[in-house]
Each structure stands twice: as structure tokens, then as C-alpha cells.
Design an enzyme around this catalytic site. Structure first.
Site, PDB file in Angstrom:
ATOM      1  CB  SER A 142     -60.001  10.557  32.355  1.00 46.90           C
ATOM      2  OG  SER A 142     -60.139   9.356  31.619  1.00 46.90           O
ATOM      3  CE1 TYR A 155     -61.452  13.402  28.088  1.00 47.65           C
ATOM      4  CE2 TYR A 155     -60.419  11.234  28.232  1.00 47.65           C
ATOM      5  CZ  TYR A 155     -61.315  12.169  28.711  1.00 47.65           C
ATOM      6  OH  TYR A 155     -62.061  11.899  29.827  1.00 47.65           O
TER       7      TYR A 155
END
Length: 248
Positions: A142, A155
Site C-alpha cells: 500500500s 496498518y
């Protein structure tokens, strides 16, 4: 003949979203696909049916890749069904934003168990099954590892780990002709993402910083994965490739 004709790919977390798009794109290029899922069996079977209807070959296999035995069984199922494994796409992952004061052990473990632990054990299983010709491992990270947002500390940390694992495993597995690369999507418009309360605020903050001026679509990521899986990328390994419309 597609550029992946004769190849066999395992795509984790492939029942929906980016994973489903990758499974369909690899199949379109000729690969036989194992569509992995953990809980969405009906959706996985729908992807299999779609691939078969287009003339491809696919099989849905349930496995929680954060558990080493299940990751190993997933790869074994691919070999049993199609005779080998050439490509692994580590797409399975979870996403949750919490401010520091709200972080719990459960939240922390849930993020790291699948996003990091699952990637390691799925790669371990696949690397052991790749043949003498090697293989391609594609990790879905990501852009949060490069531009970590507020509230996304855990995250983002898991995705930072994916970047490090990609580079380390590329160095380790290169002598076996196993290439390891990562794709870092920016915000992508999937059903799951759109259901998150953070999605609209995220778009509001990122689109003004995205030169291409639009949110990503699953196909935007799938075509990069298809390239990395193919011999067109035969001299590429250890790379962290942003697919985020130029987000900065």
C-alpha cells in the site's frame, strides 16, 4: 496465446476487490488460477465461474494463509489441481484505521497476522513448490507504507513490513530464479473500501495530491500484477512499484 499461457497462479484473498481483478486478469492472459478465500466462498466460486465462462481454468480453495499449515495446503491444492505453481500473488489483507488511544491487542494482531504473517507463510509454501524455472511472487502492499496517514499507524506498519520483506526475499530467492516484487496501490474503489467510513475523507485528502486526478480501479492494479508475473518482467525483482496515480 496470452503472455501467461501455461502458467499456474495462486492469488490469495481473490474473492473480491483487487484480488478478484488480478485473478481475472491473469486468467485473461492464459494462466490457470487458484482463487483463494477465507470466508467468502460464494464470491470465490462466482469468480471461478466468470473465469471459466471466458474460457479459462480456475479453482476456488479456502485457506487462512496466516496459518502455516493452511498456506501449505493452499499451494498443495494448486499443484494437485494444475500440476505446478509458477506465480503467487499475496493479496490477502485486512484494513482498519484507529487512533493511537483506541489501538488494542486484537487490532494489532489482526493486522499483522494476515498482512505480514500470512504473506511470509504463503511465500514460504510457494517458494518450496516452484520448479527449476523459478517463479514470481507479487506482494500487494500500500502507498500507506510511503505516505502513512494519521490513524493508520498499525496498518501502515504492516505495509512497511511488506516493503522490507519484498526486498529481503528478492535477495534471498533470486539465486533460485524467484522474483519478488511489490505493488503499492493508492486509494482503490472497491466495494469493501467504499463501505468504510474513512473512504470518502481519504479521497478528499488524496485526490488533490494525485496528479492523474482520479481514484484507482481494481483493473489498474491487476494489469501491473500481470506484467510482473510475466516474462516481460524477467529482469525485475526487489522493486516497490507505486500504482497510485502519482499520489504524493
Amino acid at each position: 496465446m496470452g503472455k501467461l499461457s501455461g502458467k499456474v497462479a495462486v492469488v490469495t484473498g481473490a474473492s473480491k476487490g483487487i484480488g478478484a481483478a488480478i485473478a481475472e486478469e491473469l486468467a485473461r492472459e492464459g494462466a490457470s488460477i487458484v482463487v483463494n478465500y477465507a470466508s467468502s466462498g460464494g464470491q470465490a466460486e462466482a469468480i471461478v465461474s466468470k473465469i471459466k465462462a471466458a474460457g479459462g481454468a480456475a479453482k476456488a480453495v479456502r485457506a487462512d494463509v496466516s496459518k502455516p499449515a493452511e498456506a501449505k495446503n493452499l499451494v498443495k491444492a494448486a499443484v494437485d489441481e494444475f500440476g505446478k505453481v509458477d506465480i503467487l500473488v499475496n493479496n490477502a489483507g485486512v484494513y482498519e484505521f484507529l487512533p493511537l488511544e483506541s489501538i488494542t491487542e486484537k487490532h494489532f494482531d489482526r493486522m499483522f497476522d494476515l498482512n505480514v504473517r500470512g504473506l511470509v507463510f504463503a511465500t514460504q509454501a510457494a517458494a518450496g513448490a516452484f520448479g527449476d524455472n523459478g517463479g514470481s511472487v507479487i506482494n500487494i502492499g500500500s502507498v500507506a507504507s510511503q505516505i502513512p496517514p494519521a490513524g493508520g499507524s498499525v496498518y501502515s506498519a504492516t505495509k512497511g513490513a511488506v516493503d522490507v520483506l519484498t526486498k529481503s526475499l528478492a535477495t534471498e530467492l533470486g539465486p533460485k530464479n524467484i522474483r519478488v516484487n511489490a505493488i503499492l496501490p493508492g486509494p482503490v474503489e472497491t466495494e469493501g473500501a467504499k463501505a468504510l467510513p474513512e473512504f470518502e475523507p481519504l479521497l478528499n485528502s488524496t485526490l488533490p495530491r494525485t496528479p492523474l486526478g482520479r481514484v484507482g480501479q481494481p483493473h489498474d492494479i491487476a494489469t501491473v500484477a500481470s506484467f510482473l508475473a510475466s516474462e516481460d518482467a524477467g529482469w525485475i525483482t526487489g522493486q516497490i512499484i507505486q500504482a497510485a496515480g502519482g499520489l504524493h
